[in-house]
Design an enzyme around this catalytic site. Structure first.
Site, PDB file in Angstrom:
ATOM      1  N   CYS A 114       0.822  -1.221   0.000  1.00  0.00           N
ATOM      2  CA  CYS A 114       0.000   0.000   0.000  1.00  0.00           C
ATOM      3  C   CYS A 114       0.852   1.266   0.000  1.00  0.00           C
ATOM      4  O   CYS A 114       0.336   2.361  -0.189  1.00  0.00           O
ATOM      5  CB  CYS A 114      -0.942  -0.006   1.192  1.00  0.00           C
ATOM      6  SG  CYS A 114      -1.946  -1.487   1.259  1.00  0.00           S
ATOM      7  N   HIS A 240      -3.193   6.803   3.906  1.00  0.00           N
ATOM      8  CA  HIS A 240      -3.639   5.563   3.276  1.00  0.00           C
ATOM      9  C   HIS A 240      -4.959   5.133   3.916  1.00  0.00           C
ATOM     10  O   HIS A 240      -5.088   5.102   5.140  1.00  0.00           O
ATOM     11  CB  HIS A 240      -2.560   4.495   3.474  1.00  0.00           C
ATOM     12  CG  HIS A 240      -2.993   3.120   3.089  1.00  0.00           C
ATOM     13  ND1 HIS A 240      -3.652   2.867   1.899  1.00  0.00           N
ATOM     14  CD2 HIS A 240      -2.881   1.926   3.730  1.00  0.00           C
ATOM     15  CE1 HIS A 240      -3.912   1.571   1.829  1.00  0.00           C
ATOM     16  NE2 HIS A 240      -3.469   0.989   2.923  1.00  0.00           N
ATOM     17  N   ASN A 270     -10.113  -0.464   1.072  1.00  0.00           N
ATOM     18  CA  ASN A 270      -8.670  -0.291   0.908  1.00  0.00           C
ATOM     19  C   ASN A 270      -8.259  -0.747  -0.491  1.00  0.00           C
ATOM     20  O   ASN A 270      -8.286  -1.945  -0.789  1.00  0.00           O
ATOM     21  CB  ASN A 270      -7.960  -1.119   1.994  1.00  0.00           C
ATOM     22  CG  ASN A 270      -6.447  -1.069   1.889  1.00  0.00           C
ATOM     23  OD1 ASN A 270      -5.891  -0.555   0.917  1.00  0.00           O
ATOM     24  ND2 ASN A 270      -5.777  -1.623   2.882  1.00  0.00           N
TER      25      ASN A 270
END
Ligand code: COA
Length: 319
Positions: A114, A240, A270
């Protein structure tokens, strides 16, 4: 040292919306559990036959058009992803092919989970001054649904599909501070890869949570120290989007108001390397980003990696 100015942004997400109630028909979970533990209400999953390439190319086209440049002006093409359509060539090469980018525009992917988009941004900041032209296309995004076990309730509720893109210019006029880190570690969050029998994501959620709270506030403090700035001078924190509770906890530890933290996790879940560029594109679209504002982006992910960037939003010069 040269910094990066973001000239244009773009995003592309699958149309297919999957709600928490949809997932509760497959695994033993509930909308109430997912919302209270993560903040996620729905996510997008690509349909059979849809590819990461098509979303990446769509996001890239938007970013290039908004930047007011032509594909042939690009000097570098990078993508942060762990779900490339092919093991090889790189996803960025598939974008390169679709957009007919020039041969002296190198293209490669960065695998940093990520944190991939922020790794790609800092790589571009370092490399662009050595390239033929000062513009880079930087993408981040995934089709995580391809490596998520839809029968594993501890992971399938978290992830989604989508791609964000930015076009940046390397310039001495743009302040740019970055900080990347890694704590080499496999077992907290891993997948064996798309073609592998162990392709599904395996995750120790509590360890990830702990890792994020250890590394992200520290990365923010490092960036502020590098820039000689106070946390109050930052106008937007773009974290994030992994879990609303992580955003909340990081904001609390940094003592910054949650209202300065952009969030869209409730709509997309996500999307790994996609979350930050998708958020930047939404913020630009909503007129939230104004010339002179300071933006801090912070990410963490598989590896275990983390990254941060602190920069100023600038109006692009008319070409
Ligand atoms: N629905 C209902 N119950 C669930 C569930 C679901 N989708 N997933 C797990 N549970 C259950 C567990 O089995 C456990 O039950 P038990 O107490 O009977 O054993 C209970 O809920 C608590 O599980 P736990 O793992 O302790 O929950 P949590 O509060 O840590 O929340 C996460 C789990 C995954 C939401 C949280 O740990 C998290 O978000 N971590 C970070 C993950 C992340 O960001 N990953 C990506 C990184 S880039």
């Amino acid at each position: 040292m040269n910094g990066l100015q973001i000239l244009g942004t773009g995003r592309a997400l699958p149309e297919h919306v999957v709600t928490n109630d949809d997932l509760a028909k497959i695994v033993d979970t509930s909308d109430e559990w997912i919302v209270s533990r993560t903040g996620i209400k729905e996510r997008r999953f690509a349909r059979e036959g849809e590819t990461l390439t098509q979303f990446a190319v769509e996001a890239a086209r938007q970013a290039i058009a908004r930047a007011g440049i032509r594909p042939e002006d690009l000097g570098l093409c990078l993508m942060g992803t762990v779900t490339s359509d092919n093991a090889t060539p790189a996803q960025s090469c598939l974008v390169h092919q679709a957009l007919r980018l020039p041969e002296d525009c190198p293209a490669f992917d960065l695998s940093a989970g990520c944190s991939g988009f922020l790794y790609a941004m800092e790589t571009a900041a370092a490399l662009l001054p050595r390239m033929s032209r000062p513009y880079a296309l930087i993408l981040g995004g995934e089709l995580l649904s391809r490596i998520t076990n839809m029968e594993d309730r501890s992971t399938c509720i978290l992830f989604g599909d989508g791609v964000g893109a930015v076009v940046v210019k390397s310039t001495q006029d743009a302040p740019w501070y970055a900080h990347l880190g890694a704590r080499g570690e496999r077992d907290i969050l891993w997948s064996g890869g798309m073609g592998s029998e162990e392709r599904y994501l395996h995750m120790n959620g509590q360890e990830v949570f702990k890792f994020a709270l250890e590394t992200v506030p520290q990365a923010a403090r490092t960036l502020l120290a590098k820039a000689g700035m106070e946390k109050e001078q930052v106008d937007w924190y773009v974290l994030h989007q992994a879990n609303h509770r992580i955003v909340e906890s990081v904001a609390r530890r940094l003592k910054v108001p949650l209202s300065k933290c952009y969030e869209n996790i409730e709509r997309y879940g996500n999307t790994s390397a996609g979350t930050i560029p998708i958020a930047l594109d939404e913020m630009a679209e909503q007129g939230l980003l104004k010339a002179g504002q300071w933006i801090m982006c912070l990410g963490f992910g598989s590896g275990m990696t983390w990254g941060g960037a602190l920069f100023q939003w600038q109006d692009k010069e008319e070409k």
